[in-house]
Design an enzyme around this catalytic site. Structure first.
Site, short mmCIF file in Angstrom:
data_model
loop_
_atom_site.label_atom_id
_atom_site.label_comp_id
_atom_site.label_asym_id
_atom_site.label_seq_id
_atom_site.Cartn_x
_atom_site.Cartn_y
_atom_site.Cartn_z
CB SER B 155 41.96 45.65 44.50
OG SER B 155 40.82 45.76 45.22
CG ASP B 320 37.24 42.99 38.67
OD1 ASP B 320 36.33 42.84 39.48
OD2 ASP B 320 38.30 43.57 38.84
CG HIS B 353 38.48 42.35 42.34
ND1 HIS B 353 38.68 43.16 41.62
CD2 HIS B 353 39.09 42.52 43.78
CE1 HIS B 353 39.65 44.14 42.40
NE2 HIS B 353 39.69 43.70 43.79
#
Lengths: 193, 380
Positions: B155, B320, B353
């Site tokens: 991320s 995600d 995610h």
């Protein structure tokens, strides 16, 4: 390190230092072999186990589905694009051939020759779909959608203005020059624009 | 209880003080600052086996192991880091730090500004991903690490790993960029702004100087986290876990907690707002929004990534949608166009995610395979 015989034929056609895209690269055998000769490039592979096998070998691999095309690759960005024993199992047969010559200066395509005498004999004698060493699947359980013979592939090339630079026809380890469409079980074509 | 042979065991955070001023992307300068960090494993003789772990929005330096034997939870990436784990601490020297602007011990908005003797609060400068990388490089200098064997992050952490290869191309051999993006989309910035608005409009926020007022903008931070949390999970994953389950089994025709998902999100929001600093949350979301390495190259990401000398592993997860596979593929395409070495995997997962923090088997195998080669390269 020794390669599967058809991969060896492909490898022989790739000059040292070339930048190569190997479509449907499996566990990365060809690229790992070529890397030792200064060849760079990427494999494209849909199966995650094969992707991991490539990573284990240190082969750069991009996970993706060839049926979706080669949009992730720029025009004329590779010296050679390889598609070994996969084109017959694809839906987008014509599209992948065109896309290969969009991203690469040259393409190498190999496929099992449906015109091989053993296939013909099985059809003739048994009246059934052939099952052979290069086409080892029952008709109801085969990944192959677009089996063809040498002339069929050459006609597809001609239709699209694609030039056949080299044709090698094999039966096992043996290179076949006499009656290749009858005596050859596997075809390798090097093509370009 | 026998100790877990695959855990780094008990760990102690360390603090590094820096007196050389750090000029930030905003033009502001931090005269002094400190970074809190942890290390696991041993640095080898030629300092070639070091791995930097970059944290995401709410992460910190406590990446693996436990501070006390009775800690309920281990570090946030303990499932990936330890002896025999993919990031193998019997082979690598692993460094985790809390970034500048954080709220876990590194200098940030809740730290005391030496110039005023008061918490920085709203006056703490906005920091960017490149600012973090510069600060991390100084920590590397301090630890005697000239070149990282790998920089790894998911991320926002993946953005730092990517930035490392551009800011210090000679100082990173491998970058593992997981569930990340080359820049945020409008939709993604929009989520961040709703989160910020929740905090900024909380009456307890006091323009960011809530420390002086003895308040905490807990309601705003809680909402920000609840919103964020929804975007970190997949629709399928959330559906499988909570569905339409009711806490009491029947409708109550009111506005109290009824559905299990409401209960879960409120709990997550409450927990988060108890320990996380709202100013840090604002700052982290801005760092996400500003990240755009292609900007200096007229939007040409391939030209930007052409500066990199590292080898890359890029990974994304099928469900995600906050940092979708398509965004990872933008990075991959740019690297391929720039003829950089890169492998890319799109891992099947139901975890959205958050999958980058989970242990879906192919993901773990992929990380293990890649890092095994990294270890072999440095003789570890």
């Amino acid at each position: 390190m020794s390669l599967r015989s058809d991969l060896q034929k492909i490898a022989n056609d790739i000059p040292p230092g070339a930048h190569v895209l190997d479509l449907g690269c499996g566990d990365g055998e060809l690229l790992a072999y070529l890397a030792a000769r200064g060849v760079s490039g990427y494999g494209v592979e849909i199966d995650v186990d094969n992707v991991i096998a490539c990573v284990e070998r240190g082969v750069d691999v991009i996970q993706g589905d060839l049926e979706a095309g080669l949009a992730g690759f720029a025009d004329q960005s590779f010296d050679v694009v390889v598609l070994s024993q996969t084109i017959q199992a694809m839906k987008q047969t014509e599209q992948i051939l065109l896309d290969m010559l969009r991203v690469g200066r040259e393409a190498i395509v190999t496929f099992p020759n449906f015109g091989y005498w053993q296939n013909r004999l099985q059809i003739l004698l048994h009246g059934r779909m052939p099952v052979s060493e290069t086409i080892p699947y029952a008709w109801y359980d085969t990944p192959n959608l677009h089996l063809c013979m040498l002339g069929d592939f050459e006609a597809l090339c001609a239709k699209n203005g694609i030039r056949v630079v080299e044709r090698v026809v094999m039966d096992g380890e043996q290179e076949i020059t006499f009656l290749p469409n009858l005596l050859g079980s596997l075809a390798l074509y090097r093509v370009s624009r | 209880m026998t100790p877990d042979p695959h855990s780094v065991g008990l760990v102690t955070p360390q603090t590094a003080l820096f007196d050389t001023p750090l000029t930030l992307a905003s033009g502001a300068t931090l005269e002094h600052y400190q970074l809190v960090f942890e290390t696991y494993g041993e640095l080898n003789a030629d300092a070639s086996n070091a791995i930097l772990i970059c944290h995401a929005l709410s992460g910190h330096h406590h990446v693996a192991g436990r501070h006390h034997p009775d800690d309920k939870a281990a570090g946030w990436w303990d499932n990936m880091i330890g002896p025999g784990k993919p990031i193998d601490t019997s082979r690598f020297f692993v460094v985790g730090l809390n970034n500048l602007g954080g709220c876990h011990g590194s200098t940030g908005p809740s730290s005391i500004n030496p110039a005023t003797g008061q918490p920085w609060g709203a006056s703490f400068p906005v920091v960017t991903v490149p600012d973090w990388v510069h600060a991390q490089a100084r920590l590397a200098d301090r630890l005697g690490i000239e070149r990282w064997a790998a920089v790894i992050g998911g991320s926002l952490g993946g953005m730092q790993a990517l930035q490392w290869t551009l800011t210090y191309p000679d100082r990173v051999a491998h970058a593992l960029v997981i569930a990340s993006a080359p820049k945020l989309t409008a939709q993604n910035i929009a989520f961040n702004d709703v989160a910020r608005q929740a905090i900024l409009t909380d009456p307890d926020f006091h323009g960011g100087d809530y420390y002086a007022h003895g308040t905490v903008p807990r309601r705003g931070l809680r909402l920000a986290r609840m919103l964020g949390h929804i975007t970190y999970l997949s629709d399928d994953g959330m559906g499988a876990k909570f569905g339409r389950m009711l806490k009491s089994g029947e409708y109550r025709y009111g506005y109290d907690v009824e559905f299990e998902i409401e209960s879960y999100l409120r709990y997550q929001g409450d927990k988060f707002s108890d320990y996380f600093d709202a100013n840090t949350y604002l700052l982290m979301t801005k760092a996400l929004d500003y990240f755009d390495p292609a900007q200096a190259f007229a939007g040409n990401l391939a030209a930007a990534l052409g500066q990199a000398k590292a080898q890359f592993l890029v990974a994304s997860f099928t469900t995600d949608w906050r940092f979708s596979p398509a965004r990872s593929k933008e990075i991959v395409k740019a690297l391929i166009d720039a003829k950089r070495r890169v492998s890319y995997a799109e891992i099947e997962s139901t975890h959205g995610h958050d999958a980058f923090l989970m242990t879906d088997a192919p993901y773990v195998r992929l990380m293990r395979a890649y890092l095994n080669n990294v270890a072999k390269e440095v003789g570890a």
